[in-house]
Enzyme design. Structure first.
Site, PDB file in Angstrom:
ATOM      1  N   PRO A  39       1.150  -1.400   0.235  1.00 32.59           N
ATOM      2  CA  PRO A  39       0.384   0.077   0.262  1.00 32.59           C
ATOM      3  C   PRO A  39       0.675   0.716   0.375  1.00 32.59           C
ATOM      4  O   PRO A  39       0.215   2.026   0.037  1.00 32.59           O
ATOM      5  CB  PRO A  39      -0.651  -0.346   1.269  1.00 32.59           C
ATOM      6  CG  PRO A  39       0.126  -0.667   2.112  1.00 32.59           C
ATOM      7  CD  PRO A  39       1.188  -1.734   0.765  1.00 32.59           C
ATOM      8  N   CYS A  40       1.806   0.826  -0.157  1.00 29.55           N
ATOM      9  CA  CYS A  40       2.753   1.958   0.064  1.00 29.55           C
ATOM     10  C   CYS A  40       2.372   3.448  -0.697  1.00 29.55           C
ATOM     11  O   CYS A  40       3.110   4.989  -0.688  1.00 29.55           O
ATOM     12  CB  CYS A  40       4.481   1.996   0.018  1.00 29.55           C
ATOM     13  SG  CYS A  40       4.968   0.974  -0.601  1.00 29.55           S
TER      14      CYS A  40
END
Lengths: 260, 445
Positions: A161-162
């Site tokens: 998800p970064c």
């Protein structure tokens, strides 16, 4: 400018809105449900179960696979077994979970072949369109990996998800307006059912592809940036439009049309 | 004035040295393991003897493979090796630092810790696949990225590390080499190094000569709390519930399944106002409020409460007595601070106090570590309370009526809940910058 993140409460709200939209739509897709988790700051997460996915094999993908070591891969590269596999769908379950660190939704999934064996990293690799498979290769440990499910504590595949918040932020009005200047002809919307899991994905680097996708989401484009309600309503659908293809989750295009 | 300056400097040096010492101790922390090979993998007679080995607290179990495998190699059945461990039948998650596993699963520390090693039959349904050191390394890097995002809103500080720096950083973690770890960070992580006044690497100034003018300046800045202030602190909570409150941890039954545990990542917001000192208690109140007993006595706990309280130095602590009597009478109060607050005088809260308070806190955490008694609502003596609290006065007023129903361990240390979270983050976090907080509670889920 909006940073592309969601609060836990916003996620909860956005999930409910998303479920209304998706579950209302009359399509062959399964319905999303909400799993209550009091220990989560968002109070729960979204579940989509039993999605059947055809095992897709194309010659192109075979070419992109250079190293094959495992018995299973041998099997896949054999044309005789290919036909058989294509007719047998695999089943996937998707969970959309709020990530407390990055303040964005994160997709987790797990799937089984028709013979009951779990889908592994290579299976996914082979089923993806080549540009995504390439992403997987180049970012072996930071794109799609098997991680512990935050609530079930079992290994599930997870799309990291970064980068989510920056992509979502790019989709916000201001940036979009700047970017859409210069593209005279809007790209043609695709028809449903036409290889949905391979439809145009906004790759992280291509502005053109972002715009392609956003053509389907007029209300996000036209909404003033400060209209909080609006981005929450459509956050998950927008997000799924670029996350879905990487995890082979088909997003019915009618959903985007209904936003009109 | 001159004298005071002089004293101030000495204080700063002491603090820097101490801070580094604290981190060094944390980094040197290790758990003696007695590793047995699982009987199903013993193919030779006599069976191999168990192996005694020291496992770094901040390390990960698969990294021990190189030391363990040669010992058992000759007896293994044919096939390819994937190392994994279990403790009393519970497969151990390799991505959780060894120290955390120990604190979580061994309520009463067992030394050496008896683990079973397996090289076959990897439980893929339970454990994330581990493809050797690469998996472990990337798990670490991803956690570091996450921590960096939590603290500074960006993963750049980690992403911008060069390949060499990244691999050096990983080597320093594997070796438990704090100095080179700090060195890499100070060189390449703008958000986290001392030159930009971040308070997150106090150790580095101490590793340089504390007497040098530079480091004095750095210490001063650090002490003054200048620098990049993280927006949030990366914390992971691991919660284990035991059936009932126990005096002896030995009585607790072992964990047979991960489903019996709750664990989660919960970043804690750092107040923007620099005067507000966030404590461990504040963090717990935010994340696990249900583990605090409410002001009105719970029927089940009442007898326990009155039985236990006198043991916990209540006689010497009027504040304590005040609180207990409140609970006993069961008065529901809108202003819960009556007990402690009236007794303890208002606190001086000047900057001069900071150094001392950290010393005192270290002192306390050591005391607590040596004295693992079940009751965490202990402040030690009042003088200590005076020196340690300072700005957390406000927090105390609101929360003093609530008692935490459990034991909190970080890096194997049973902590006083009134310790500033900032100090915990700087000194007790793992190399991936996360604070791993193990809670053993007798409140059922």
């Amino acid at each position: 400018m909006w940073d592309g993140t969601l609060s836990a409460a916003d996620f909860q709200y956005a999930s409910k809105e998303f479920m209304k939209l998706w579950n209302h739509e009359e399509c062959n897709m399964n319905q999303w449900s909400w799993e209550e988790r009091p220990e989560s700051s968002a109070q729960g997460y979204l579940i989509l179960e039993g999605v059947s996915l055809p095992e897709i094999e194309t010659p192109l993908m075979h070419e992109s696979l250079s190293m094959e070591t495992d018995d299973k891969e041998e099997l896949f590269s054999d044309d005789a077994t290919l036909t058989d596999l294509t007719s047998q769908p695999s089943r996937c379950t998707y969970h959309v979970i709020y990530n407390e660190s990055y303040n964005v939704p994160t997709i987790y999934f797990r799937g089984y072949h028709s013979d009951g064996s779990p889908i592994n990293w290579l299976d996914i690799h082979m089923s993806l369109p080549s540009h995504l498979a390439q992403q997987m290769d180049q970012n072996r440990w930071t794109f799609l990996t098997q991680e512990e499910h935050p609530y079930l504590h079992r290994p599930w595949f997870m799309l990291h998800p970064c980068g989510t918040s920056s992509i979502m932020s790019l989709m916000s009005t201001e940036r979009l307006k700047q970017k859409s200047r210069g593209y005279a002809t809007p790209p043609e919307p695709r028809k449903r059912g036409e290889g949905e899991d391979k439809q145009a994905v906004p790759s992280r680097s291509s502005d053109l592809e972002f715009d392609t996708k956003l053509e389907f989401i007029p209300s996000i484009r036209e909404a003033p940036t400060n209209q909080v309600g609006n981005y929450r309503d459509q956050y998950l659908l927008t997000w799924l439009s670029f996350v879905g293809p990487a995890v082979r989750l088909p997003v019915p295009l009618d959903l985007f049309k209904s936003l009109n | 004035m001159g004298n005071e300056d002089e004293d101030g400097k000495t204080g700063e040096e002491d603090f820097a040295v101490r801070a580094f010492e604290a981190r060094k101790h944390v980094w040197m922390g290790a758990i003696p393991l007695l590793v047995h090979l699982h009987e199903s993998e013993v193919t030779s007679l006599p069976a191999p003897t168990p192996l005694l080995i020291l496992a770094p607290r901040n390390g990960y179990l698969p990294l021990l493979a190189d030391s363990i495998k040669p010992h058992f190699q000759s007896t293994l059945p044919p096939g390819s090796d994937t190392i994994w461990f279990d403790y009393e039948g519970l497969p151990l998650k390799w991505h959780i630092p060894t120290g955390v596993l120990f604190d979580l699963l061994c309520a009463e520390p067992e030394r050496p810790w008896n683990l079973t090693v397996h090289f076959r039959a990897y439980p893929f349904d339970l454990l994330s696949p581990c493809e050797g050191e690469d998996s472990v390394k990337w798990n670490f890097v991803n956690a570091l990225k996450e921590a960096s995002y939590v603290m500074f809103g960006s993963t750049k500080s980690v992403m911008n590390l060069s390949q060499t720096e990244q691999s050096d950083l990983w080597k320093s973690v594997v070796k438990g080499d704090l100095e080179s770890y700090d060195h890499i960070f100070s060189r390449s992580k703008p958000g986290m190094n001392l030159n930009s006044n971040a308070p997150w690497n106090t150790g580095r100034s101490a590793s340089h000569r504390p007497s040098s003018a530079d480091s004095e300046l750095e210490n001063k800045r650090t002490r003054a709390g200048e620098g990049v202030r993280p927006g949030r602190l990366p914390m992971r909570f691991y919660i284990r519930s035991v059936k009932e409150k126990f005096d002896d941890f030995c009585d607790s039954s072992p964990v047979d399944s991960w489903d019996q545990l709750v664990y989660m990542t919960r970043p804690i917001d750092v107040p923007k106002d620099k005067e507000t000192v966030l404590t461990l208690r504040d963090a717990l109140m935010k994340v696990v409020p249900h583990l605090f007993s409410s002001k009105s006595p719970i029927v089940n706990n009442e007898s326990d409460e009155s039985r236990r309280s006198p043991e916990s130095s209540a006689e010497s602590d009027p504040a304590k007595l005040g609180e207990v009597s409140d609970q006993d009478t069961g008065n529901e109060k809108l202003e819960p601070e009556v007990g402690d607050i009236v007794v303890v005088a208002p606190l001086p809260c000047g900057a001069d106090e900071t150094g001392d308070s950290h010393e005192a806190l270290e002192e306390e955490s050591r005391m607590n570590a040596q004295d693992p008694c079940g009751n965490l609502y202990e402040f030690g003596d009042e003088d200590k309370l005076l020196t340690t609290t300072g700005g957390l006065w406000e927090g105390l007023k609101v929360q003093s009526a609530k008692q935490f129903e459990g034991v909190v361990r970080i890096q194997g240390i049973e902590l006083n809940l009134d310790i500033p979270l900032d100090w915990v983050a700087r000194n007790l976090c793992g190399p991936e910058m996360f604070i791993h907080l193990c809670i053993c509670t007798w409140v059922s889920r």
